[in-house]
Design a protein around this motif. Structure first.
Motif, PDB file in Angstrom:
ATOM      1  N   GLY A  23       0.813  -1.213   0.000  1.00 42.19           N
ATOM      2  CA  GLY A  23       0.000   0.000   0.000  1.00 42.19           C
ATOM      3  C   GLY A  23       0.844   1.259   0.000  1.00 42.19           C
ATOM      4  O   GLY A  23       0.583   2.201  -0.755  1.00 42.19           O
ATOM      5  N   ILE A  24       1.872   1.273   0.854  1.00 46.02           N
ATOM      6  CA  ILE A  24       2.783   2.418   0.877  1.00 46.02           C
ATOM      7  C   ILE A  24       3.457   2.569  -0.481  1.00 46.02           C
ATOM      8  O   ILE A  24       3.538   3.671  -1.039  1.00 46.02           O
ATOM      9  CB  ILE A  24       3.848   2.265   1.985  1.00 46.02           C
ATOM     10  CG1 ILE A  24       3.208   2.375   3.359  1.00 46.02           C
ATOM     11  CG2 ILE A  24       4.954   3.323   1.831  1.00 46.02           C
ATOM     12  CD1 ILE A  24       4.131   1.983   4.507  1.00 46.02           C
ATOM     13  N   ALA A  77       2.456   1.413  -3.473  1.00 41.03           N
ATOM     14  CA  ALA A  77       1.509   1.766  -4.532  1.00 41.03           C
ATOM     15  C   ALA A  77       1.097   3.227  -4.448  1.00 41.03           C
ATOM     16  O   ALA A  77       1.093   3.945  -5.457  1.00 41.03           O
ATOM     17  CB  ALA A  77       0.288   0.855  -4.456  1.00 41.03           C
ATOM     18  N   CYS A  78       0.772   3.666  -3.249  1.00 39.78           N
ATOM     19  CA  CYS A  78       0.338   5.047  -3.069  1.00 39.78           C
ATOM     20  C   CYS A  78       1.489   6.016  -3.356  1.00 39.78           C
ATOM     21  O   CYS A  78       1.329   6.997  -4.091  1.00 39.78           O
ATOM     22  CB  CYS A  78      -0.190   5.238  -1.657  1.00 39.78           C
ATOM     23  SG  CYS A  78      -0.948   6.840  -1.406  1.00 39.78           S
ATOM     24  N   GLY A  79       2.645   5.730  -2.787  1.00 35.85           N
ATOM     25  CA  GLY A  79       3.801   6.599  -3.009  1.00 35.85           C
ATOM     26  C   GLY A  79       4.225   6.647  -4.463  1.00 35.85           C
ATOM     27  O   GLY A  79       4.557   7.712  -4.997  1.00 35.85           O
ATOM     28  N   ALA A 134       2.269   6.113  -7.047  1.00 33.13           N
ATOM     29  CA  ALA A 134       1.259   6.876  -7.781  1.00 33.13           C
ATOM     30  C   ALA A 134       1.484   8.382  -7.623  1.00 33.13           C
ATOM     31  O   ALA A 134       1.385   9.139  -8.594  1.00 33.13           O
ATOM     32  CB  ALA A 134      -0.131   6.484  -7.305  1.00 33.13           C
ATOM     33  N   VAL A 135       1.809   8.808  -6.415  1.00 33.01           N
ATOM     34  CA  VAL A 135       2.077  10.232  -6.171  1.00 33.01           C
ATOM     35  C   VAL A 135       3.316  10.681  -6.946  1.00 33.01           C
ATOM     36  O   VAL A 135       3.322  11.753  -7.570  1.00 33.01           O
ATOM     37  CB  VAL A 135       2.213  10.520  -4.658  1.00 33.01           C
ATOM     38  CG1 VAL A 135       2.730  11.931  -4.404  1.00 33.01           C
ATOM     39  CG2 VAL A 135       0.877  10.298  -3.957  1.00 33.01           C
ATOM     40  N   ARG A 165      -9.077   9.332  -8.927  1.00 29.33           N
ATOM     41  CA  ARG A 165      -7.756   8.761  -8.615  1.00 29.33           C
ATOM     42  C   ARG A 165      -7.281   9.243  -7.242  1.00 29.33           C
ATOM     43  O   ARG A 165      -6.804   8.452  -6.425  1.00 29.33           O
ATOM     44  CB  ARG A 165      -6.755   9.137  -9.699  1.00 29.33           C
ATOM     45  CG  ARG A 165      -5.415   8.480  -9.498  1.00 29.33           C
ATOM     46  CD  ARG A 165      -4.506   8.762 -10.666  1.00 29.33           C
ATOM     47  NE  ARG A 165      -3.280   8.021 -10.457  1.00 29.33           N
ATOM     48  CZ  ARG A 165      -2.502   7.595 -11.403  1.00 29.33           C
ATOM     49  NH1 ARG A 165      -2.810   7.819 -12.651  1.00 29.33           N
ATOM     50  NH2 ARG A 165      -1.403   6.940 -11.128  1.00 29.33           N
ATOM     51  N   LEU A 207      -6.652   7.040  -3.827  1.00 27.12           N
ATOM     52  CA  LEU A 207      -5.371   7.085  -3.115  1.00 27.12           C
ATOM     53  C   LEU A 207      -5.596   7.434  -1.644  1.00 27.12           C
ATOM     54  O   LEU A 207      -4.966   6.838  -0.760  1.00 27.12           O
ATOM     55  CB  LEU A 207      -4.417   8.087  -3.770  1.00 27.12           C
ATOM     56  CG  LEU A 207      -3.811   7.651  -5.098  1.00 27.12           C
ATOM     57  CD1 LEU A 207      -3.043   8.806  -5.739  1.00 27.12           C
ATOM     58  CD2 LEU A 207      -2.900   6.451  -4.908  1.00 27.12           C
ATOM     59  N   LEU A 208      -6.493   8.353  -1.372  1.00 23.50           N
ATOM     60  CA  LEU A 208      -6.822   8.695   0.016  1.00 23.50           C
ATOM     61  C   LEU A 208      -7.484   7.509   0.723  1.00 23.50           C
ATOM     62  O   LEU A 208      -7.219   7.258   1.903  1.00 23.50           O
ATOM     63  CB  LEU A 208      -7.721   9.931   0.065  1.00 23.50           C
ATOM     64  CG  LEU A 208      -7.048  11.241  -0.353  1.00 23.50           C
ATOM     65  CD1 LEU A 208      -8.083  12.363  -0.440  1.00 23.50           C
ATOM     66  CD2 LEU A 208      -5.925  11.602   0.593  1.00 23.50           C
ATOM     67  N   LEU A 225      -6.853   4.406   0.031  1.00 28.06           N
ATOM     68  CA  LEU A 225      -5.743   3.478   0.278  1.00 28.06           C
ATOM     69  C   LEU A 225      -4.965   3.898   1.526  1.00 28.06           C
ATOM     70  O   LEU A 225      -4.635   3.062   2.372  1.00 28.06           O
ATOM     71  CB  LEU A 225      -4.824   3.418  -0.941  1.00 28.06           C
ATOM     72  CG  LEU A 225      -3.608   2.502  -0.873  1.00 28.06           C
ATOM     73  CD1 LEU A 225      -4.011   1.072  -0.558  1.00 28.06           C
ATOM     74  CD2 LEU A 225      -2.849   2.554  -2.190  1.00 28.06           C
ATOM     75  N   ILE A 226      -4.694   5.184   1.654  1.00 30.08           N
ATOM     76  CA  ILE A 226      -3.998   5.685   2.847  1.00 30.08           C
ATOM     77  C   ILE A 226      -4.828   5.397   4.097  1.00 30.08           C
ATOM     78  O   ILE A 226      -4.295   4.948   5.119  1.00 30.08           O
ATOM     79  CB  ILE A 226      -3.690   7.193   2.708  1.00 30.08           C
ATOM     80  CG1 ILE A 226      -2.655   7.421   1.616  1.00 30.08           C
ATOM     81  CG2 ILE A 226      -3.210   7.773   4.037  1.00 30.08           C
ATOM     82  CD1 ILE A 226      -2.503   8.872   1.188  1.00 30.08           C
TER      83      ILE A 226
END
Length: 104
Positions: free
Chosen positions: A64-65, A67-69, A71-72, A86, A90-91, A93-94
């Motif tokens: 998760g970290i 994927a989210c990171g 993507a950012v 999107r 992402l939010l 997911l966080i």
């Protein structure tokens, strides 16, 4: 300490995926070496985290970290789309990562 290792593992995962993009299919030496270094560090830290965190929880948070990171980073550095849905997911997911931490 396991949670710190897990956080670092996720950050290093962001590093290796970013280096992978910069390596241009491993045709550029420095980003290719960075990919290898960050990959080794990420898996090492994940292994250390598993000493105190259940496998399923650690793996879900690590990915998760990452994927989210990633993507950012894609939005910030590579011009990936940053639509409302999107960003919303992402939010979400966080929030899921935080939720897993809270129930562990």
């Amino acid at each position: 300490m396991s949670w710190i290792y897990l956080l670092l593992a996720g950050v290093f995962e962001i590093g290796f995926t970013t280096c992978l993009k910069f390596s241009e299919s491993f045709s550029r030496p420095l980003p290719s070496i960075g990919f290898l270094v960050f990959t080794i560090l990420s898996f090492f830290m994940l292994t250390k985290a598993l000493e105190g965190i259940p496998l399923g929880t650690a793996y879900a948070i690590w990915t998760g970290i990452g994927a989210c990171g990633t993507a950012v980073i894609g939005i910030w550095l590579f011009g990936d789309p940053a639509g409302t849905l999107r960003i919303m997911f992402l939010l979400l997911l966080i929030g899921s990562i935080i939720g897993l931490k809270l129930v562990s």
